[in-house]
Design a protein around this motif. Structure first.
Motif, PDB file in Angstrom:
ATOM      1  N   SER A 130      -4.528   3.548  -2.506  1.00 38.80           N
ATOM      2  CA  SER A 130      -4.348   2.459  -2.785  1.00 38.80           C
ATOM      3  C   SER A 130      -4.369   0.521  -2.299  1.00 38.80           C
ATOM      4  CB  SER A 130      -2.747   2.486  -2.154  1.00 38.80           C
ATOM      5  OG  SER A 130      -1.592   1.434  -2.763  1.00 38.80           O
ATOM      6  N   LEU A 131      -5.285   1.155  -0.739  1.00 40.37           N
ATOM      7  CA  LEU A 131      -5.366  -0.142  -0.266  1.00 40.37           C
ATOM      8  C   LEU A 131      -6.669  -1.068  -0.814  1.00 40.37           C
ATOM      9  CD1 LEU A 131      -5.558  -1.865   2.500  1.00 40.37           C
ATOM     10  CD2 LEU A 131      -6.485  -0.136   3.567  1.00 40.37           C
TER      11      LEU A 131
ATOM     12  N   VAL B 141       0.877  -1.007  -0.102  1.00 39.92           N
ATOM     13  CA  VAL B 141      -0.447   0.146  -0.064  1.00 39.92           C
ATOM     14  C   VAL B 141       0.653   1.233   0.365  1.00 39.92           C
ATOM     15  CG1 VAL B 141      -1.612   1.615   1.343  1.00 39.92           C
ATOM     16  CG2 VAL B 141      -2.018  -1.141   1.126  1.00 39.92           C
TER      17      VAL B 141
END
Length: 627
Positions: free
Chosen positions: A523-524, A511
């Motif tokens: 991003s996660l 991440v």
């Protein structure tokens, strides 16, 4: 107390044997030659009571056993002897003495506790003198007894007042020898206790007579073992109980010359021997006139040698064609019978069958030299598995062996149909070069023509690693259970790939972005979507405010662009702790940020943002903090 020690011996004998002064006067040192006073081989100096001092007495403890005798006056059969006998037992236990019961009838009205190092003379009887007693005698539940013993030839009489005659509850090696037990509504002798911490083991019963003098009581057992195992019984008679011997789940019971039966006038025995343990061995044990089973066996690897099941034609409770000699209750039963004698009482009171198995299709029950008379259904002719007509039997102390002087592939077990391979469980032939390498185990499958399809499973001998080479499918409702101490890893290296819900496996995902930022959250979400764990249908919650407004839960990222504006945050006491809002002012005029409910921002009533300033506000449940 009849303990033979120096101090008590001199005290009991008196001063006359210790060179006392004449006429009871105080002894003088002059009566003993000076050279002999206190000498190693001389005469001891007497104290002022004309006794030999303890310091000069020899130690006989290694030569003579310590014995405490119960006063004979307590054995009159009418006096409640409970407290007096218990006091002797407790006192003897404090210094390791054996308790001796002389001839007499000792009436007790509550269980004698800590009963573990006892000798009953042949004429000694301990009888339950009050109804509802849990036991006549018993050991403590919280204490584990090593090398305990109750011996001697006496009698424990539970009659109908006590549930149990002798209850040995927590032990490791406990001997019962040359005793008679009468009655017991639940059991004559009980070994072990489900409430004990740990499992008791190794009770040694020899020359024991367990006889209920009254009618057979429903559910009663001559010997009941619970939470215990590895016992040895020899020369035991059990009479007039509904169940002769009951053994729990365990191992390695040894029974020799145990005879179970009931007098017809008292009732009938349902089951002679009821055994839930594995690897039990019976020798010369007999079930006489049971009305259900002679032996009912739930475990594996049970051996019966020269035992017998008999029906007495004079027992009215026995019904023709209902009693089974030996019943194996386990799935895939394994047992051996040598020289077992099955005898129906008469043509009118026959055994239903000599041997039965709950699992009639699998298992291995072997019979050698057995004989049957007046039996309706004979199984002994099938010297293989019950119900099976085709089976290869391997007679070997090692079971099935496949041996090769050097590592060899395809060495093992083959399953074929009409000579064509279908399955093989074999070694892979890997070279053995030390450190347990080589000779792994493989399971292979073959097509209709006997050609290899695949090797679904391989097990490494050196590491024990199981390699699955085909898809593994779990049936609906089946769970994959992991450990709760060390836990279970899925993939042990970041480079190993894994995927969920049909997506292509990927290596470990990273991440990016500052922790807690919008970029990191985005991003996660993307990385979880790569693994297949989520489907990313989110949209960016960015809103542009050109007028002063109150920010809502949908406003995670706010662009303030409209002159001198006031943007109002939610009440910090009502928002979730850690809830973030990011505000950026792009206008040349400053932007003022306030809070509903009079909430503070970093301890102040407001926060001013000049042009291009970006601030993230997070609530701690009481005020807004900037980060």
């Amino acid at each position: 107390m009849a303990a033979i020690t120096g101090a008590s011996a001199v005290s009991d004998i008196g001063a006359s044997c210790a060179l006392a002064a004449p006429n009871g006067t105080t002894p003088s040192a002059a009566y003993i030659p000076l050279a002999e006073k206190g000498a190693a081989s001389g005469v001891a100096v007497l104290d002022l009571n004309a006794k030999v001092p303890l310091s000069q007495l020899p130690d006989f403890s290694a030569t003579f056993a310590m014995v405490s005798s119960v006063p004979k006056r307590l054995g009159n059969g009418t006096t409640d002897a409970t407290s007096g006998v218990q006091a002797v037992i407790d006192s003897a236990a404090s210094f390791g003495a054996q308790v001796y019961f002389p001839d007499g009838v000792y009436k007790v009205t509550s269980p004698l506790e800590n009963f573990h190092n006892v000798h009953l003379s042949k004429g000694a009887i301990i009888t339950a003198g009050a109804p509802g007693m849990a036991a006549v005698v018993r050991t403590q539940l919280s204490k584990r007894y090593d090398n305990g013993a109750i011996v001697g030839g006496g009698t424990i009489d539970a009659n109908t007042n006590a549930a149990i005659g002798i209850h040995v509850r927590n032990f490791l090696y406990f001997k019962l020898n040359n005793l008679t037990v009468h009655g017991g509504n639940a059991a004559g002798i009980k070994l072990g206790d489900s409430r004990a911490i740990g499992r008791a083991a190794e009770a040694i019963l020899s020359n024991i007579r367990i006889i209920n003098n009254g009618s057979v009581i429903t559910g009663s057992r001559g010997i009941l073992s619970e939470n215990s195992g590895d016992h040895s019984f020899a020369q035991v008679l059990v009479m007039n109980y509904e169940y002769g011997v009951t053994l729990p789940v365990g191992n390695n019971a040894m029974l020799e010359d145990v005879h179970v039966w009931a007098e017809p006038s008292k009732g009938a025995t349902k089951i002679g021997f009821e055994d839930f343990s594995n690897s039990s061995h019976y020798s010369k044990c007999h079930a006489d006139a049971p009305i259900e089973y002679g032996f009912r066996l739930y475990g594996y690897q049970t051996t019966l040698v020269q035992c017998g099941t008999y029906l007495n034609p004079n027992v009215p409770q026995v019904v023709d064609n209902t009693v089974v000699g030996v019943k194996f209750e386990a799935a895939y039963p394994i047992g051996t019978l040598v020289g077992h004698y099955f005898f129906g009482g008469s043509g009118a009171k026959r055994l239903k069958s000599d041997i039965e198995a709950a699992d009639g299709n699998y298992g291995l029950i072997q019979h050698f030299g057995c004989s049957s008379h007046n039996v309706v259904t004979l199984r002994s002719l099938y010297n293989r598995s019950i119900g099976m007509t085709v089976r290869d039997r391997v007679l070997s102390t090692e079971g099935f062996e496949a041996d090769s002087p050097t590592p060899l592939g395809n060495l093992g077990l083959s399953i074929k149909t009409n000579t064509l391979d279908r399955w093989k469980i074999v070694s892979d032939g890997g070279a053995e070069t030390g450190s347990n390498t080589g000779t792994g185990l493989a399971i292979r499958r073959y097509d209709d023509n006997g050609a290899l399809l695949s090797e679904p499973i391989f097990i490494s001998r050196s590491s024990g690693t199981i390699v699955l080479k085909n898809t593994m499918s779990l049936s609906d409702g089946v769970n994959l259970v992991t450990g709760s101490t060390t836990g279970t890893q899925f993939s042990t290296s970041p480079a190993q790939k894994i995927g969920f819900y049909g997506l292509a496996p990927v290596a470990q995902q990273a991440v990016a972005g500052p922790r807690g930022s919008a970029a990191a959250q985005a991003s996660l979400t993307a990385k979880l979507a790569n693994l297949g764990l989520v489907t990313d249908t989110t949209v960016s919650p960015i809103s542009t405010k050109t007028t002063s407004q109150t920010i809502t839960a949908a406003d995670r990222y706010v662009i303030s662009d409209g002159g001198t504006l006031i943007q109002t945050l939610p009440d910090p006491t009502l928002a979730s702790v850690g809830y973030p809002v990011t505000i950026k002012n792009v206008n040349v005029s400053s932007c003022t940020v306030r809070s509903l409910g009079g909430g503070l921002i970093d301890g102040a009533a407001s926060k001013t943002l000049p042009q291009w300033a970006t601030v993230t506000f997070i609530t701690d449940g009481t005020q807004w903090l900037t980060v």
